[in-house]
Design a protein around this motif. Sequence first.
Motif, PDB file in Angstrom:
ATOM      1  N   PRO A  98      -5.146  -3.733   4.805  1.00  0.00           N
ATOM      2  CA  PRO A  98      -4.159  -2.409   4.139  1.00  0.00           C
ATOM      3  C   PRO A  98      -2.877  -3.003   3.752  1.00  0.00           C
ATOM      4  O   PRO A  98      -2.193  -2.489   4.604  1.00  0.00           O
ATOM      5  CB  PRO A  98      -4.847  -1.216   4.578  1.00  0.00           C
ATOM      6  CG  PRO A  98      -6.011  -1.881   5.411  1.00  0.00           C
ATOM      7  CD  PRO A  98      -5.804  -3.539   6.412  1.00  0.00           C
ATOM      8  N   SER A  99      -2.991  -2.566   2.034  1.00  0.00           N
ATOM      9  CA  SER A  99      -1.440  -2.111   1.884  1.00  0.00           C
ATOM     10  C   SER A  99      -1.840  -1.307   0.777  1.00  0.00           C
ATOM     11  O   SER A  99      -2.642  -1.188  -0.323  1.00  0.00           O
ATOM     12  CB  SER A  99      -1.213  -3.422   1.199  1.00  0.00           C
ATOM     13  OG  SER A  99       0.158  -3.670   0.364  1.00  0.00           O
ATOM     14  N   THR A 100      -1.136  -0.366   0.321  1.00  0.00           N
ATOM     15  CA  THR A 100      -0.675   0.420  -0.760  1.00  0.00           C
ATOM     16  C   THR A 100       0.690  -0.329  -1.756  1.00  0.00           C
ATOM     17  O   THR A 100       0.317  -0.999  -2.536  1.00  0.00           O
ATOM     18  CB  THR A 100      -0.164   1.565  -0.549  1.00  0.00           C
ATOM     19  OG1 THR A 100      -2.446   2.115  -0.424  1.00  0.00           O
ATOM     20  CG2 THR A 100      -0.471   2.662  -2.414  1.00  0.00           C
ATOM     21  N   ARG A 101       1.970   0.458  -1.142  1.00  0.00           N
ATOM     22  CA  ARG A 101       2.860  -0.541  -2.152  1.00  0.00           C
ATOM     23  C   ARG A 101       3.433  -1.698  -1.585  1.00  0.00           C
ATOM     24  O   ARG A 101       3.463  -2.057  -3.310  1.00  0.00           O
ATOM     25  CB  ARG A 101       4.666   0.705  -0.624  1.00  0.00           C
ATOM     26  CG  ARG A 101       4.588   1.811  -0.927  1.00  0.00           C
ATOM     27  CD  ARG A 101       4.858   2.543  -0.161  1.00  0.00           C
ATOM     28  NE  ARG A 101       3.543   2.563   1.477  1.00  0.00           N
ATOM     29  CZ  ARG A 101       2.683   3.585   1.031  1.00  0.00           C
ATOM     30  NH1 ARG A 101       3.035   4.506   0.735  1.00  0.00           N
ATOM     31  NH2 ARG A 101       1.412   3.673   2.000  1.00  0.00           N
ATOM     32  N   THR A 102       2.979  -2.577  -1.038  1.00  0.00           N
ATOM     33  CA  THR A 102       3.409  -4.103  -1.087  1.00  0.00           C
ATOM     34  C   THR A 102       2.739  -4.613  -2.338  1.00  0.00           C
ATOM     35  O   THR A 102       3.070  -5.114  -3.373  1.00  0.00           O
ATOM     36  CB  THR A 102       3.662  -4.706   0.188  1.00  0.00           C
ATOM     37  OG1 THR A 102       3.777  -3.796   1.403  1.00  0.00           O
ATOM     38  CG2 THR A 102       4.213  -6.301   0.328  1.00  0.00           C
ATOM     39  N   PHE A 103       1.175  -4.564  -1.988  1.00  0.00           N
ATOM     40  CA  PHE A 103       0.298  -5.091  -2.901  1.00  0.00           C
ATOM     41  C   PHE A 103       0.647  -4.013  -4.192  1.00  0.00           C
ATOM     42  O   PHE A 103       0.749  -5.466  -5.319  1.00  0.00           O
ATOM     43  CB  PHE A 103      -1.504  -4.640  -2.677  1.00  0.00           C
ATOM     44  CG  PHE A 103      -2.169  -4.829  -3.489  1.00  0.00           C
ATOM     45  CD1 PHE A 103      -2.589  -5.728  -3.797  1.00  0.00           C
ATOM     46  CD2 PHE A 103      -2.291  -4.136  -4.670  1.00  0.00           C
ATOM     47  CE1 PHE A 103      -3.818  -6.959  -4.176  1.00  0.00           C
ATOM     48  CE2 PHE A 103      -3.071  -4.823  -5.384  1.00  0.00           C
ATOM     49  CZ  PHE A 103      -4.172  -5.630  -5.668  1.00  0.00           C
ATOM     50  N   LEU A 104       0.917  -2.755  -4.788  1.00  0.00           N
ATOM     51  CA  LEU A 104       0.903  -2.419  -5.720  1.00  0.00           C
ATOM     52  C   LEU A 104       2.586  -2.940  -6.512  1.00  0.00           C
ATOM     53  O   LEU A 104       2.458  -3.421  -7.752  1.00  0.00           O
ATOM     54  CB  LEU A 104       0.812  -0.676  -6.431  1.00  0.00           C
ATOM     55  CG  LEU A 104      -0.663  -0.954  -6.043  1.00  0.00           C
ATOM     56  CD1 LEU A 104      -0.799   0.579  -6.188  1.00  0.00           C
ATOM     57  CD2 LEU A 104      -1.161  -1.645  -7.174  1.00  0.00           C
ATOM     58  N   THR A 190      10.107  -8.679   2.532  1.00  0.00           N
ATOM     59  CA  THR A 190      10.831  -7.872   1.511  1.00  0.00           C
ATOM     60  C   THR A 190      10.396  -7.230   1.007  1.00  0.00           C
ATOM     61  O   THR A 190      11.417  -5.917   0.774  1.00  0.00           O
ATOM     62  CB  THR A 190       8.926  -8.728   0.524  1.00  0.00           C
ATOM     63  OG1 THR A 190       7.702  -8.528   0.695  1.00  0.00           O
ATOM     64  CG2 THR A 190       9.068 -10.211   0.270  1.00  0.00           C
ATOM     65  N   GLN A 191      10.267  -5.760   2.438  1.00  0.00           N
ATOM     66  CA  GLN A 191      10.413  -5.039   3.234  1.00  0.00           C
ATOM     67  C   GLN A 191      11.904  -5.079   2.898  1.00  0.00           C
ATOM     68  O   GLN A 191      12.661  -3.169   2.537  1.00  0.00           O
ATOM     69  CB  GLN A 191       9.182  -4.201   4.204  1.00  0.00           C
ATOM     70  CG  GLN A 191       9.127  -3.071   4.386  1.00  0.00           C
ATOM     71  CD  GLN A 191       9.090  -2.315   3.703  1.00  0.00           C
ATOM     72  OE1 GLN A 191       7.808  -1.839   2.893  1.00  0.00           O
ATOM     73  NE2 GLN A 191       9.985  -0.854   3.453  1.00  0.00           N
ATOM     74  N   ALA A 192      11.782  -6.112   3.878  1.00  0.00           N
ATOM     75  CA  ALA A 192      13.842  -5.611   4.428  1.00  0.00           C
ATOM     76  C   ALA A 192      14.471  -6.032   3.051  1.00  0.00           C
ATOM     77  O   ALA A 192      15.810  -4.882   2.887  1.00  0.00           O
ATOM     78  CB  ALA A 192      14.028  -6.875   5.636  1.00  0.00           C
ATOM     79  N   PHE A 360       7.125   3.435   4.611  1.00  0.00           N
ATOM     80  CA  PHE A 360       5.360   4.236   5.077  1.00  0.00           C
ATOM     81  C   PHE A 360       4.639   3.520   4.751  1.00  0.00           C
ATOM     82  O   PHE A 360       4.891   2.387   4.866  1.00  0.00           O
ATOM     83  CB  PHE A 360       5.461   4.939   3.139  1.00  0.00           C
ATOM     84  CG  PHE A 360       6.015   5.751   2.819  1.00  0.00           C
ATOM     85  CD1 PHE A 360       6.990   6.858   3.785  1.00  0.00           C
ATOM     86  CD2 PHE A 360       5.692   6.662   2.096  1.00  0.00           C
ATOM     87  CE1 PHE A 360       7.554   8.000   3.672  1.00  0.00           C
ATOM     88  CE2 PHE A 360       5.777   8.604   1.649  1.00  0.00           C
ATOM     89  CZ  PHE A 360       7.198   8.771   2.943  1.00  0.00           C
ATOM     90  N   PRO A 361       3.056   3.507   4.921  1.00  0.00           N
ATOM     91  CA  PRO A 361       2.760   5.338   4.903  1.00  0.00           C
ATOM     92  C   PRO A 361       3.004   5.581   5.933  1.00  0.00           C
ATOM     93  O   PRO A 361       3.615   5.477   7.254  1.00  0.00           O
ATOM     94  CB  PRO A 361       1.672   4.996   4.617  1.00  0.00           C
ATOM     95  CG  PRO A 361       1.332   3.740   5.695  1.00  0.00           C
ATOM     96  CD  PRO A 361       1.827   2.566   5.453  1.00  0.00           C
ATOM     97  N   ARG A 362       2.801   7.089   6.169  1.00  0.00           N
ATOM     98  CA  ARG A 362       3.919   8.044   7.028  1.00  0.00           C
ATOM     99  C   ARG A 362       2.291   8.689   7.236  1.00  0.00           C
ATOM    100  O   ARG A 362       1.085   8.457   6.679  1.00  0.00           O
ATOM    101  CB  ARG A 362       4.755   8.736   6.524  1.00  0.00           C
ATOM    102  CG  ARG A 362       4.496  10.136   5.526  1.00  0.00           C
ATOM    103  CD  ARG A 362       5.671  10.890   5.136  1.00  0.00           C
ATOM    104  NE  ARG A 362       5.239  11.566   4.195  1.00  0.00           N
ATOM    105  CZ  ARG A 362       5.901  12.535   2.850  1.00  0.00           C
ATOM    106  NH1 ARG A 362       6.577  13.088   3.929  1.00  0.00           N
ATOM    107  NH2 ARG A 362       5.530  13.043   1.570  1.00  0.00           N
TER     108      ARG A 362
HETATM  109  N1   CP Z   1       5.958  -0.403   3.843  1.00  0.00           N
HETATM  110  C1   CP Z   1       4.624  -0.879   3.539  1.00  0.00           C
HETATM  111  O1   CP Z   1       4.390  -2.291   3.416  1.00  0.00           O
HETATM  112  O2   CP Z   1       3.112  -0.134   2.703  1.00  0.00           O
HETATM  113  P1   CP Z   1       2.056  -0.693   2.404  1.00  0.00           P
HETATM  114  O3   CP Z   1       1.088  -1.300   3.729  1.00  0.00           O
HETATM  115  O4   CP Z   1       1.643   0.440   2.084  1.00  0.00           O
HETATM  116  O5   CP Z   1       1.799  -1.965   1.568  1.00  0.00           O
END
Ligand code: CP
Length: 425
Positions: A98-104, A190-192, A360-362
């Motif tokens: 699952p991913s929201t931020r990285t994917f989008l 890429t988060q880093a 995130f996610p928190r």
């Molecule tokens: N920070 C991060 O990787 O968020 P997602 O899991 O929503 O992609």
Amino acid sequence: MSTAFAHEARTTSMNRDDLDLNEYEPRMNRPVRIKIADFQREERPKHVIVSDQFDEETLEEMAGTADMIRMLAKTRQGHSFLLNLLPHKRAMLYFTQPSTRTFLSFMAACQILGITCNEVRDPSTSSEEKGESRFDSIRTFSSYFDVIIMRSVLSRFAECCAYLMNDLEDFNHRSIPIVNAGSGADEHPTQALLDIYTLQRTFKFESTIDSRRTMSYESLRRNPQYAGLTRGLSGKVYGFCGDIGRGRTVRSLANLLSLYRDVTMVFVSPDHPKLSLKPDLEQKLLNRNVRLHQVDSFEEQIDGQPVIEMLDALYMTRIQREHDDPNDAGAYQGIDFRKYCLTTEMVARMKDYAAILHPFPRDKNFGEIPPEIDNDHRAMYFRQARNGMWIRAAVLASLFGVDRQISRYFQSEYTERHDYNEDVL
Ligand code: CP
């Protein structure tokens, strides 16, 4: 199957045939300083697999490219220029975790540069259901696309895919870049990059949009408490709180921060082998002369000062219960997890210019950052998520070799007569 992968294979219900990673094990087991050569071409990333691929100079360049892209994208002419950079490229977003931020943000980054995206998020819709191996899937993607951006529950699967692509190249087959968008409990490079980019912008003490603080750098320095404050990431105190042991974002970010001079890191986590700093990362940080402290509460004192009051930046994380071992249900009994949650009272005691980050996610149930903190001027986590889109666009521009073109265009065409609204960059 290697011991390293056996547990993950069990916990992710992958079958043995899917995970024939043994052939890559000798390459994976090399010291990172040796193996990063396999991910680079002419000192630039060929794949993006581990945070160790980046040095301070590259981080500056990447941030510069991201800054140019974000400014250009806000003008009609610049937007049009960016859109026409890579319309002939296609990206596969292969996210089986699952991913929201990285994917989008990767999808948005592709759109900014004119790259067409496709996605596979549920492997049950692919021919892996008919017994196809993951490596065959990856090679098939490489037939149709020009980059694979992948997230997997499996540590080092992205690394193996990079080796697969290198082997294909050696045999003159089609080979494309692999981007690690999060691999098990291992790395999230890429988060880093976006975390570093957020800190770079924050500690420039220039832009009002990167901090809603009311005091300028000069007025901050007039406060005797902040007299020694410098611009930049060196000489700062970084706190990491929560699930340090299983947090891949912590591993990647601490690794990059250790590139800077005169850095102190304070890890605030339960004193538990699964949740506290792993010995290999601890040793690496010590080898790079990081001043390192491990405490189990923000109230512990270092040189007579409570931790919460000494931090320049705080990186909060959630407790990653999805990695709990079901056979070890009682492992965390006796831990007071409330100590790893921020409160508005604690934030009020932080330095005025401190930055609070969270990948995130928190976790809304755990509450490591309650929403009432969101409007504090130190809360950077939504800005941080947006920064991810710009830095990921910079990563893609670098992989496809158009970053210098962006820089040339920016220098020659960008004028003061831009039409963007700086407040919403
Ligand atoms: N920070 C991060 O990787 O968020 P997602 O899991 O929503 O992609």
